[in-house]
Design an enzyme around this catalytic site. Structure first.
Site, PDB file in Angstrom:
ATOM      1  N   THR B 185       0.869  -1.180   0.000  1.00  0.00           N
ATOM      2  CA  THR B 185       0.000   0.000   0.000  1.00  0.00           C
ATOM      3  C   THR B 185       0.900   1.222   0.000  1.00  0.00           C
ATOM      4  O   THR B 185       1.926   1.242   0.662  1.00  0.00           O
ATOM      5  CB  THR B 185      -0.870   0.064   1.268  1.00  0.00           C
ATOM      6  OG1 THR B 185       0.002   0.095   2.395  1.00  0.00           O
ATOM      7  CG2 THR B 185      -1.773  -1.127   1.367  1.00  0.00           C
ATOM      8  N   GLU B 336      -5.685  -3.889   1.224  1.00  0.00           N
ATOM      9  CA  GLU B 336      -5.806  -4.783   2.374  1.00  0.00           C
ATOM     10  C   GLU B 336      -7.007  -5.713   2.268  1.00  0.00           C
ATOM     11  O   GLU B 336      -7.219  -6.592   3.103  1.00  0.00           O
ATOM     12  CB  GLU B 336      -5.938  -3.959   3.668  1.00  0.00           C
ATOM     13  CG  GLU B 336      -4.658  -3.262   4.109  1.00  0.00           C
ATOM     14  CD  GLU B 336      -4.470  -1.875   3.493  1.00  0.00           C
ATOM     15  OE1 GLU B 336      -5.101  -1.603   2.443  1.00  0.00           O
ATOM     16  OE2 GLU B 336      -3.693  -1.079   4.058  1.00  0.00           O
ATOM     17  N   LYS B 445     -12.643  17.052  14.004  1.00  0.00           N
ATOM     18  CA  LYS B 445     -13.376  16.749  15.228  1.00  0.00           C
ATOM     19  C   LYS B 445     -13.614  18.030  15.995  1.00  0.00           C
ATOM     20  O   LYS B 445     -12.709  18.581  16.624  1.00  0.00           O
ATOM     21  CB  LYS B 445     -12.598  15.725  16.036  1.00  0.00           C
ATOM     22  CG  LYS B 445     -12.473  14.440  15.223  1.00  0.00           C
ATOM     23  CD  LYS B 445     -11.813  13.302  15.934  1.00  0.00           C
ATOM     24  CE  LYS B 445     -11.829  12.100  14.972  1.00  0.00           C
ATOM     25  NZ  LYS B 445     -11.169  10.912  15.500  1.00  0.00           N
ATOM     26  N   TRP B 450     -18.220  15.197  14.362  1.00  0.00           N
ATOM     27  CA  TRP B 450     -17.296  15.059  13.240  1.00  0.00           C
ATOM     28  C   TRP B 450     -17.786  15.872  12.043  1.00  0.00           C
ATOM     29  O   TRP B 450     -18.976  15.898  11.726  1.00  0.00           O
ATOM     30  CB  TRP B 450     -17.185  13.589  12.814  1.00  0.00           C
ATOM     31  CG  TRP B 450     -16.490  12.702  13.806  1.00  0.00           C
ATOM     32  CD1 TRP B 450     -16.143  13.011  15.097  1.00  0.00           C
ATOM     33  CD2 TRP B 450     -16.069  11.353  13.593  1.00  0.00           C
ATOM     34  NE1 TRP B 450     -15.525  11.943  15.704  1.00  0.00           N
ATOM     35  CE2 TRP B 450     -15.463  10.902  14.796  1.00  0.00           C
ATOM     36  CE3 TRP B 450     -16.114  10.486  12.511  1.00  0.00           C
ATOM     37  CZ2 TRP B 450     -14.931   9.629  14.944  1.00  0.00           C
ATOM     38  CZ3 TRP B 450     -15.589   9.212  12.650  1.00  0.00           C
ATOM     39  CH2 TRP B 450     -14.991   8.790  13.855  1.00  0.00           C
TER      40      TRP B 450
END
Lengths: 548, 548
Positions: B185, B336, B445, B450
């Site tokens: 990755t 992944e 945040k 959020w």
């Protein structure tokens, strides 16, 4: 070196959980034994499977215990599929069409702890229960209003049982090779033998059913499951459908043409699956409607009809296309194979074929599903060519194929390379299409060459006077075996031996010509309607062929 | 109790063997680096993969050894996919678009024994080879006529190597959890980390790709694989396609609109897959054709366009439908995750929606593929509701999801219940459609709530003067963080801070309003074109917001 991927076992519980989470509202429709059509959903089915799971745990059912069903196709039967397997017990689907002695043998051999049964089978079990000493109790698959007075041992009403338990249950996690279900084959010889599926084999087989080149099941499908849920896990459909959220329709015990037609129409069925007999009844009904109204009613949503169990006649394949534009997926498999082995989908090069040439492809039983290795061999185990002509013993191998029967019955069933011999004789053509030509024990071995009894029978029934035909091999001093043709004539029809042979002559190879023809009043059959050739061979064991 | 099913491991070799046996003639078409279009078949590919397997064995490659590729999409690259994995070695696909230092790090970290490379990358490897001391040799993926003079250590011509070996090879059988391939990755922080796939995970993921509700790959498909084969096993297509015999088309290095269009048209492509950038180039080309000829050329065979890698814009989804009647399957996954996680197919209830409402569904990243469990949680790990509004950390679990990176880099990546935290922030709606709202590290945040930086950016770029926008969280004494909006204005365009905020006002929640706007000349990007927010956060770490 091992890969670094999660060690997540393939468990049947993941199927119903997925369906409930992502297709919770999707319908499951059943014609019930009690009468009315019932509609439920995957979300409700998961809840009730969990309630049933809790009920089974409270009844002392443990990992590996067998729990049997004796039931038609309906939502309760499917709930039991999931409720039993997901807690790690083994779902044993008993075929109620077997002879009572076979059912008794099977339930005792499996050591079933409980039998879940439809109302239909209460009288049968009442008679049989004393011969099933290991069965701890019977659960009648109905609601309290319909619960009969019964002498069944520890009889419980299914709805009462389920409703008495909570739907809070975290499915247990265990090794994916754990046994999940059990189905006995109804062989023509000897006792039935149990095939024991695993969670792994069931999930892998479920994936196959969702492939476009196999059954092609998707969330858009509405599937009428005509094939009984007591047949080899009903061809994997209850699992594949959950895997992608297909709507399911269950016909209950009403298999007549009218009932089947109405479900196909009313539930906008896109795909259905069953044995040829059912479709014959459907077409008889349609002919009757046509005689009354002048036309065949429409089924605009029907796209695919999966036919297996025995060979689909060419005329049936053609008629589904002509009447409804529905494509027949001719399929072949065995209880020992979960059961999917081959499916008769077209290749891109076939798409524009004229209908008759396309039917030449469709009458074959199709191509191997990815996951199933297939080959044909001679009696010495030598692989035969895939030329569409050579026919040999069909052998299979793969992760959803049996490695041996329950409790070791029948001994070792795989050869040194893990090939399982199916007992069928088949050809494989260069494109990979397989066609069953005979059962291995029915093929006639004449002078080192094989003659297909089925091919001969199919030609013989083409004669207008022939109602049914059977061909068996009879001992011959020179050729080892030669074919004997047994014929049941149609009521009132006449035909001599000479006429029959003359009829066959242009249709078959010269050396295939039966050495004799015997006219009989009837032919023996098995409980599932197949010709009982063992009995015929016994009966004609000492038959002396002309010229032998 | 274990089921009695065959213990047949799921191995990648079974895929190419199946394709060669049952779809031997099916084509694999490649635009080559050398120039002409090359046509091969699954049968030929299997033979050459076996030749390559023998070559690798003769070069001393053993079970678990890593063999790397640095190559565009073509038949040789796919042969290497199979040749390497099927003998039990590990295929390491290196992304040539990474920075040279990253490629160097990756090849050394993986301990690649050999690197197979396209002609394009010979100069790069010549420069780098001294810093890759463990690489024993380089195989140039070309024929002898095109083999360059090169200083590469132990340089071998691919065609010469393959042709020197026999195609007689029985693929070895080993445990299905054996490592099969490796892909790093390209994180925005730290060194790249390797994801190590297994044969089992690859075959299971291959099944998923063949499901109608996932990629729906069948033998009827002709698939243009635009997504590079060095990206997460190219979304599983080389495996799923072999599993059902789909035709494959590889574009080589020609990713311009004209080249892609010509392949789509000439190879009668039914399905294609790639990142949004490529499709932007395609539409630019089509616009140009339209300007010249007055109409958009047709692609009558194109049915599905799988878009992943980053979010597919609504206009792109709509345009594929309007221009070609092609349905965009919006997909999401990660290296992944092998990589398939969600795919944006419609449910039956969506089929008749007006186009704009259908697009509301399609702009989401889709529903979990069976085999992938998905949930969203808050920072305390509490699961959040699937109401389409709450957004939280997206977590995944399943048999084709990583359990940890190669050589333990990054430490433990799963929580106690095996959930892998993706680093994405998303919503899940009641039907199960997932929508990425942000990267976890980019979400702002503010006072315990959020704010999605991506949502803000998407709104800001709607302003006619804005070329590109980035939103980052900046420390705030009272609210913990507040959003700062960075804007690159279009050439010659003007817009003040006040105008921008005024534009946003009716479009976002009041408390999402950026506390400040800064105009910049350009924004930093990663090698793969993503906004490099780490750099921005560093740059504006001490920025003092008005009123803070």
């Amino acid at each position: 070196m091992r890969g670094l991927m999660q060690d997540a076992p393939l468990l049947i519980s993941s199927l119903i959980d997925y369906a409930a989470q992502y297709h919770g509202e999707r319908e499951i429709v059943s014609r019930t034994i009690e009468g009315p059509v019932q509609r439920t959903s995957y979300a409700a089915m998961q809840r009730r499977a969990k309630q049933l799971g809790n009920a089974l745990l409270s009844m002392g059912i443990k990992l590996g215990d067998r729990v049997a069903t004796l039931a038609w196709n309906g939502y309760r039967h499917m709930e039991i599929y999931y409720g039993v397997s997901c807690i790690g017990a083994v779902l044993h689907t008993i075929n109620p069409r077997l002879f009572p002695e076979q059912i008794e043998y099977i339930a005792n051999h499996a050591e079933d702890q409980f039998i879940f049964l439809d109302l239909t089978f209460v009288p049968l079990m009442e008679q049989m229960q004393d011969r099933l000493p290991k069965v701890r109790g019977f659960v009648v698959m109905t609601d309290e209003a319909h619960m009969p007075k019964t002498s069944l041992r520890n009889a419980v009403c299914y709805e009462k049982l389920v409703n008495a338990h909570s739907d809070r249950l975290a499915w247990p996690v265990f090794d994916e090779s754990t046994a999940s279900s059990l189905c006995y084959t109804s062989g023509t010889t000897g006792n039935p033998k149990g095939v024991l599926y695993s969670h792994r084999s069931t999930v892998l087989h479920g994936f196959a059913g969702c492939m476009g080149d196999v059954l092609g099941i998707t969330s858009s499908d509405s599937i009428l499951v005509v094939v009984p849920l007591f047949h080899a896990n009903a061809w994997g459909i209850p699992y594949s459908a959950a895997m992608c959220g297909a709507k399911l329709v269950f016909p209950g015990m009403a298999m007549d043409g009218k009932s089947i037609f109405e479900l196909l129409r009313d539930e906008r069925v896109t795909m259905t699956a069953g044995v040829p007999t059912v479709w014959l009844m459907l077409f008889q009904y349609l002919d009757q409607v046509k005689a009354e109204t002048g036309k065949i009613p429409e089924l605009p949503h029907l796209k695919r009809v999966v036919i297996g169990g025995s060979a689909a006649p060419r005329a049936m394949i053609k008629r589904f296309w002509d009447d409804f534009g529905a494509y027949v997926v001719h399929a072949w498999g065995m209880t020992e194979m979960s059961p999917l082995g081959t499916t008769g989908n077209l290749l891109p090069k076939h798409k524009d074929l004229p209908i008759e040439e396309r039917l030449d492809v469709q009458v074959k039983q199709g191509r191997a599903v990815y996951g199933v290795e297939l080959r044909i061999t001679d009696d010495e185990g030598k692989e035969l060519p895939r030329d569409g002509k050579a026919f040999g013993n069909l052998q299979v191998r793969g992760p959803w194929i049996t490695s041996g029967y329950f409790k070791g019955e029948g001994g070792k069933v795989l050869d040194a390379d893990n090939w399982f011999t199916t007992g069928d004789v088949a050809t494989l053509d260069p494109d990979g299409y397989m066609q069953i030509t005979d059962r291995a024990k029915d093929v006639i071995k004449s002078g080192g060459e094989w003659i297909s009894s089925i091919d001969l029978e199919n030609e013989a029934v083409g004669h207008p006077a022939v109602a049914e035909a059977a061909v068996i091999g009879v001992a011959h001093p020179k050729w080892q075996e030669r074919p004997l043709l047994l014929i049941v004539r149609k009521k009132g029809a006449e035909a001599s031996k000479e006429e029959i042979l003359e009829f066959l002559e242009p249709r078959i190879a010269k050396w295939w010509m039966p050495d004799d023809v015997v006219f009989v009043d009837e032919l023996p059959h098995t409980a599932t309607g197949k010709l009982l050739k063992t009995k015929l061979r016994e009966q004609f064991r000492d038959y002396k062929l002309p010229g032998a």
